[in-house]
Design a protein around this motif. Sequence first.
Motif, PDB file in Angstrom:
ATOM      1  N   GLU A 151      22.931  -5.457  17.802  1.00  0.00           N
ATOM      2  CA  GLU A 151      23.127  -4.786  19.094  1.00  0.00           C
ATOM      3  C   GLU A 151      24.456  -4.041  19.136  1.00  0.00           C
ATOM      4  OE1 GLU A 151      20.787  -4.613  21.652  1.00  0.00           O
ATOM      5  OE2 GLU A 151      19.573  -5.408  20.018  1.00  0.00           O
TER       6      GLU A 151
ATOM      7  N   VAL B  35      21.387 -10.361  17.544  1.00  0.00           N
ATOM      8  CA  VAL B  35      22.581 -10.018  18.314  1.00  0.00           C
ATOM      9  C   VAL B  35      23.516  -9.123  17.522  1.00  0.00           C
ATOM     10  CG1 VAL B  35      24.662 -10.981  19.355  1.00  0.00           C
ATOM     11  CG2 VAL B  35      22.432 -12.059  19.791  1.00  0.00           C
ATOM     12  N   ASN B  36      23.627  -9.371  16.253  1.00  0.00           N
ATOM     13  CA  ASN B  36      24.543  -8.562  15.432  1.00  0.00           C
ATOM     14  C   ASN B  36      24.039  -7.140  15.235  1.00  0.00           C
ATOM     15  OD1 ASN B  36      26.688 -10.363  14.940  1.00  0.00           O
ATOM     16  ND2 ASN B  36      25.471 -11.458  13.400  1.00  0.00           N
TER      17      ASN B  36
ATOM     18  N   ARG C 160      26.121  -7.285  21.918  1.00  0.00           N
ATOM     19  CA  ARG C 160      26.762  -8.400  21.213  1.00  0.00           C
ATOM     20  C   ARG C 160      27.942  -8.983  21.984  1.00  0.00           C
ATOM     21  NH1 ARG C 160      30.905  -8.927  17.340  1.00  0.00           N
ATOM     22  NH2 ARG C 160      30.531 -10.562  15.783  1.00  0.00           N
TER      23      ARG C 160
END
Length: 264
Positions: free
Chosen positions: A264, A261-262, A60
């Motif tokens: 990760e 992404v959040n 992220r």
Amino acid sequence: MQEKVVIPAAVRAEIETRLANLASEEGARLLMAVESGSRAWGFPSPDSDYDVRFLYVRPRNAYLSLMPPRDVIERPIVDEIDLNGWDIRKALALLLKHNAVLSEWMDSPVRYVVDDPVIGKLSDLATRHFNPRGYAKHYANLGRGAVSRWFNDDGTVSAKRYFYALRPALSVRALRLDPGRRPPMNILPLMEAAQVEQAVVDQIHELIARKAQTREAGNTIQLPSVERLIEDELQRVSEVPERPRDDQFMDEAEALFLQLVNEE
């Protein structure tokens, strides 16, 4: 119907090793890794490269950095293995522009890693929102570029350039006939989707067989009926319907990116 694409076991093992090393070196997680190019398209030559294409996501914080890393990872071609991949943000941006390359990667008959669940969501997003006219323009540009370089200096035709014009032309035809379906990647189901007459299908099979016996830059026979099909279809993009811009497409792509992404 699509023939099974066979990758030699030793080559597959080497590709999988290089992908694992690449992910470790780059600090990225692979979401998908597939075969693209002539092997996946269904008309390889004996010396065709292994065109390995992949999508990846970084941790992220990489997306919050003042100096973000490149959105492409690539490695020099070694032993005919070509590794090249896109960051998921780049992939989604191109998908929103109706670039058909990502569509093809998602439909590749050869997978080198197990697809992350996000790939199924990405494929569904593409299917529901792709613009047939946008894809047709993409393919027509590819096909016209190949036709412009069709003949060698001695008047012969490169088998590679022939196919690089033929596949885009068939894709335009498939989109004309069924604008609700993304064109198949492999040339055999693509011919079915394009409803090519049997006499031309037989000639294309002959071209495939010839290309399988010659080097990538080798020449081939000229077939007027195949050339007429190519030249005709590349001029018919305007007959492919346009899908109106849908803001929901952007919203769903953004939500997919942020969710991934959040995590990760």
